[in-house]
Design a protein around this motif. Sequence first.
Motif, PDB file in Angstrom:
ATOM      1  N   LEU A   1     -35.471-107.158-101.964  1.00  8.77           N
ATOM      2  CA  LEU A   1     -36.119-106.101-101.425  1.00  8.77           C
ATOM      3  C   LEU A   1     -37.688-105.090-101.377  1.00  8.77           C
ATOM      4  O   LEU A   1     -37.281-104.539-103.691  1.00  8.77           O
ATOM      5  CB  LEU A   1     -35.279-104.741-100.360  1.00  8.77           C
ATOM      6  N   PRO A   2     -38.233-104.360-101.628  1.00 10.66           N
ATOM      7  CA  PRO A   2     -39.604-103.667-101.693  1.00 10.66           C
ATOM      8  C   PRO A   2     -38.728-102.877-102.612  1.00 10.66           C
ATOM      9  O   PRO A   2     -37.577-102.046-102.453  1.00 10.66           O
ATOM     10  CB  PRO A   2     -40.664-103.576-100.501  1.00 10.66           C
ATOM     11  N   GLU A   3     -40.101-102.434-103.488  1.00 13.03           N
ATOM     12  CA  GLU A   3     -39.838-100.850-104.180  1.00 13.03           C
ATOM     13  C   GLU A   3     -39.368 -99.968-103.542  1.00 13.03           C
ATOM     14  O   GLU A   3     -40.124 -99.410-102.900  1.00 13.03           O
ATOM     15  CB  GLU A   3     -40.838-101.065-105.632  1.00 13.03           C
ATOM     16  N   ARG A   4     -38.834 -98.423-104.107  1.00  9.89           N
ATOM     17  CA  ARG A   4     -38.776 -97.345-103.273  1.00  9.89           C
ATOM     18  C   ARG A   4     -40.014 -96.206-103.348  1.00  9.89           C
ATOM     19  O   ARG A   4     -39.938 -96.611-102.201  1.00  9.89           O
ATOM     20  CB  ARG A   4     -37.791 -96.252-104.628  1.00  9.89           C
TER      21      ARG A   4
ATOM     22  N   CYS B   1     -36.716 -87.082 -91.756  1.00 12.16           N
ATOM     23  CA  CYS B   1     -37.752 -87.373 -93.709  1.00 12.16           C
ATOM     24  C   CYS B   1     -37.925 -85.585 -93.818  1.00 12.16           C
ATOM     25  O   CYS B   1     -37.555 -86.084 -95.562  1.00 12.16           O
ATOM     26  CB  CYS B   1     -38.820 -87.892 -92.857  1.00 12.16           C
ATOM     27  N   ASP B   2     -37.609 -84.962 -93.558  1.00  6.56           N
ATOM     28  CA  ASP B   2     -37.620 -83.742 -94.436  1.00  6.56           C
ATOM     29  C   ASP B   2     -37.170 -83.737 -95.386  1.00  6.56           C
ATOM     30  O   ASP B   2     -37.019 -82.511 -96.378  1.00  6.56           O
ATOM     31  CB  ASP B   2     -37.490 -82.209 -93.382  1.00  6.56           C
ATOM     32  N   SER B   3     -35.465 -84.090 -95.042  1.00  6.98           N
ATOM     33  CA  SER B   3     -34.404 -83.111 -95.513  1.00  6.98           C
ATOM     34  C   SER B   3     -34.428 -84.745 -96.645  1.00  6.98           C
ATOM     35  O   SER B   3     -33.438 -85.133 -97.846  1.00  6.98           O
ATOM     36  CB  SER B   3     -33.353 -83.317 -95.055  1.00  6.98           C
ATOM     37  N   PHE B   4     -35.481 -85.968 -96.842  1.00  3.06           N
ATOM     38  CA  PHE B   4     -35.303 -86.600 -97.787  1.00  3.06           C
ATOM     39  C   PHE B   4     -35.912 -86.702 -98.674  1.00  3.06           C
ATOM     40  O   PHE B   4     -37.417 -85.983 -98.974  1.00  3.06           O
ATOM     41  CB  PHE B   4     -35.582 -88.473 -97.041  1.00  3.06           C
ATOM     42  N   ASP B   5     -35.201 -86.649-100.154  1.00  2.00           N
ATOM     43  CA  ASP B   5     -36.283 -86.971-101.340  1.00  2.00           C
ATOM     44  C   ASP B   5     -36.345 -87.976-102.193  1.00  2.00           C
ATOM     45  O   ASP B   5     -35.116 -89.366-101.818  1.00  2.00           O
ATOM     46  CB  ASP B   5     -36.180 -85.667-101.771  1.00  2.00           C
ATOM     47  N   ALA B   6     -36.116 -87.868-103.856  1.00  2.00           N
ATOM     48  CA  ALA B   6     -36.139 -88.694-104.447  1.00  2.00           C
ATOM     49  C   ALA B   6     -34.644 -89.359-105.122  1.00  2.00           C
ATOM     50  O   ALA B   6     -34.544 -90.046-105.045  1.00  2.00           O
ATOM     51  CB  ALA B   6     -36.913 -89.053-105.977  1.00  2.00           C
ATOM     52  N   THR B   7     -34.002 -88.341-104.345  1.00  2.00           N
ATOM     53  CA  THR B   7     -32.864 -88.410-104.984  1.00  2.00           C
ATOM     54  C   THR B   7     -31.571 -89.680-103.955  1.00  2.00           C
ATOM     55  O   THR B   7     -30.977 -89.187-103.837  1.00  2.00           O
ATOM     56  CB  THR B   7     -31.807 -87.481-105.087  1.00  2.00           C
ATOM     57  N   ALA B   8     -32.209 -89.246-102.784  1.00  4.29           N
ATOM     58  CA  ALA B   8     -31.817 -89.832-102.091  1.00  4.29           C
ATOM     59  C   ALA B   8     -31.556 -91.980-102.287  1.00  4.29           C
ATOM     60  O   ALA B   8     -32.004 -92.310-103.132  1.00  4.29           O
ATOM     61  CB  ALA B   8     -32.329 -90.526-100.466  1.00  4.29           C
ATOM     62  N   PRO B   9     -30.074 -92.120-101.688  1.00  4.35           N
ATOM     63  CA  PRO B   9     -30.051 -94.203-102.104  1.00  4.35           C
ATOM     64  C   PRO B   9     -31.068 -95.252-101.518  1.00  4.35           C
ATOM     65  O   PRO B   9     -31.955 -94.522-100.204  1.00  4.35           O
ATOM     66  CB  PRO B   9     -28.557 -93.957-101.492  1.00  4.35           C
ATOM     67  N   PHE B  10     -31.519 -95.863-102.321  1.00  4.25           N
ATOM     68  CA  PHE B  10     -32.253 -96.681-101.273  1.00  4.25           C
ATOM     69  C   PHE B  10     -32.242 -97.182-100.139  1.00  4.25           C
ATOM     70  O   PHE B  10     -33.279 -97.140 -99.414  1.00  4.25           O
ATOM     71  CB  PHE B  10     -33.313 -98.142-102.744  1.00  4.25           C
ATOM     72  N   LEU B  11     -31.144 -97.674 -99.684  1.00  4.94           N
ATOM     73  CA  LEU B  11     -31.136 -97.962 -99.340  1.00  4.94           C
ATOM     74  C   LEU B  11     -31.427 -97.125 -97.369  1.00  4.94           C
ATOM     75  O   LEU B  11     -31.443 -97.702 -96.595  1.00  4.94           O
ATOM     76  CB  LEU B  11     -29.339 -98.995 -98.096  1.00  4.94           C
ATOM     77  N   HIS B  12     -30.698 -96.064 -97.463  1.00  2.86           N
ATOM     78  CA  HIS B  12     -31.541 -94.988 -97.014  1.00  2.86           C
ATOM     79  C   HIS B  12     -32.433 -94.498 -96.667  1.00  2.86           C
ATOM     80  O   HIS B  12     -32.949 -94.272 -95.713  1.00  2.86           O
ATOM     81  CB  HIS B  12     -30.393 -93.917 -97.454  1.00  2.86           C
ATOM     82  N   ALA B  13     -33.562 -94.629 -97.627  1.00  2.00           N
ATOM     83  CA  ALA B  13     -34.777 -94.597 -97.419  1.00  2.00           C
ATOM     84  C   ALA B  13     -35.609 -95.890 -96.402  1.00  2.00           C
ATOM     85  O   ALA B  13     -36.384 -95.522 -95.942  1.00  2.00           O
ATOM     86  CB  ALA B  13     -35.735 -94.650 -98.692  1.00  2.00           C
ATOM     87  N   TYR B  14     -34.862 -96.987 -97.034  1.00  2.00           N
ATOM     88  CA  TYR B  14     -35.394 -98.001 -96.426  1.00  2.00           C
ATOM     89  C   TYR B  14     -34.626 -98.142 -94.922  1.00  2.00           C
ATOM     90  O   TYR B  14     -35.873 -98.620 -94.070  1.00  2.00           O
ATOM     91  CB  TYR B  14     -34.795 -99.148 -97.059  1.00  2.00           C
ATOM     92  N   GLU B  15     -34.026 -98.037 -94.718  1.00  4.84           N
ATOM     93  CA  GLU B  15     -33.693 -97.526 -93.826  1.00  4.84           C
ATOM     94  C   GLU B  15     -33.834 -97.060 -92.068  1.00  4.84           C
ATOM     95  O   GLU B  15     -34.096 -97.021 -91.213  1.00  4.84           O
ATOM     96  CB  GLU B  15     -31.454 -97.565 -92.945  1.00  4.84           C
ATOM     97  N   LEU B  16     -34.411 -95.999 -92.641  1.00  3.13           N
ATOM     98  CA  LEU B  16     -35.388 -94.196 -92.416  1.00  3.13           C
ATOM     99  C   LEU B  16     -36.068 -95.175 -92.504  1.00  3.13           C
ATOM    100  O   LEU B  16     -36.876 -94.819 -90.894  1.00  3.13           O
ATOM    101  CB  LEU B  16     -35.638 -92.922 -93.114  1.00  3.13           C
ATOM    102  N   MET B  17     -36.916 -96.103 -93.075  1.00  2.00           N
ATOM    103  CA  MET B  17     -38.477 -96.010 -93.186  1.00  2.00           C
ATOM    104  C   MET B  17     -38.301 -97.363 -92.110  1.00  2.00           C
ATOM    105  O   MET B  17     -39.312 -97.495 -90.794  1.00  2.00           O
ATOM    106  CB  MET B  17     -39.281 -96.690 -94.087  1.00  2.00           C
ATOM    107  N   ARG B  18     -37.769 -98.332 -91.714  1.00  2.00           N
ATOM    108  CA  ARG B  18     -37.576 -99.436 -90.640  1.00  2.00           C
ATOM    109  C   ARG B  18     -37.665 -98.323 -89.234  1.00  2.00           C
ATOM    110  O   ARG B  18     -38.111 -98.450 -88.088  1.00  2.00           O
ATOM    111  CB  ARG B  18     -36.330-100.278 -90.751  1.00  2.00           C
ATOM    112  N   ALA B  19     -36.751 -97.345 -89.248  1.00  2.80           N
ATOM    113  CA  ALA B  19     -36.770 -96.240 -88.254  1.00  2.80           C
ATOM    114  C   ALA B  19     -37.729 -96.104 -87.919  1.00  2.80           C
ATOM    115  O   ALA B  19     -38.144 -95.847 -86.560  1.00  2.80           O
ATOM    116  CB  ALA B  19     -35.286 -95.484 -88.188  1.00  2.80           C
ATOM    117  N   LEU B  20     -38.521 -95.779 -88.290  1.00  7.28           N
ATOM    118  CA  LEU B  20     -39.745 -95.070 -88.006  1.00  7.28           C
ATOM    119  C   LEU B  20     -40.911 -95.607 -87.409  1.00  7.28           C
ATOM    120  O   LEU B  20     -41.813 -95.865 -86.558  1.00  7.28           O
ATOM    121  CB  LEU B  20     -40.586 -94.057 -89.321  1.00  7.28           C
TER     122      LEU B  20
END
Length: 166
Positions: free
Chosen positions: A75-78, A122-141
């Motif tokens: 998986l790519p970097e955060r 996206c407004d509620s996400f920050d660096a403390t969110a788990p990596f897989l959640h950020a990855y799935e959000l990116m894919r949904a976007l």
Amino acid sequence: MTANRRTPGTHWRQRPLRFAQDSETLRRLLAALNRHHAEEPCRQVPVRPVGPVHPVDSAAISRTVTEALAFQLPLPERAWVDMTALKLRGHLQLLLSEFDGDADAPPARTLHGDAYRLLALCDSFDATAPFLHAYELMRALAETTRSFADLHEERQQAQAAKESDE
């Protein structure tokens, strides 16, 4: 003195970008920009070509969506995920501005709802969110942006066909 301290900034903690959202800060930024433009000497403004101007860069949107949806192992970097999500967010907001108030068909209405929910998430996400959640959000976007880009292309083709018939 440690080796990291010799290079400025290497010992600093990496922080995600945060954009101002309170009205007072935005008002101050706008006032500073207006002052800056008022103080600049008058420059010659480039002339835009006459004809239809399409601010949507379909190639850039397509490239970003393809990169985001490509299957990658490992998986790519955060940092890459966050930057790609930021790009996709901008593309999605641009496409939403093109379709604002034009959600007559049920699929477009559904896409509007999905897009606004994702942007709010996206407004509620920050660096403390788990990596897989950020990855799935990116894919949904990416998937939602791709759907809007397809609708935009169909709309452009329909307008071109309508203009050629006239």
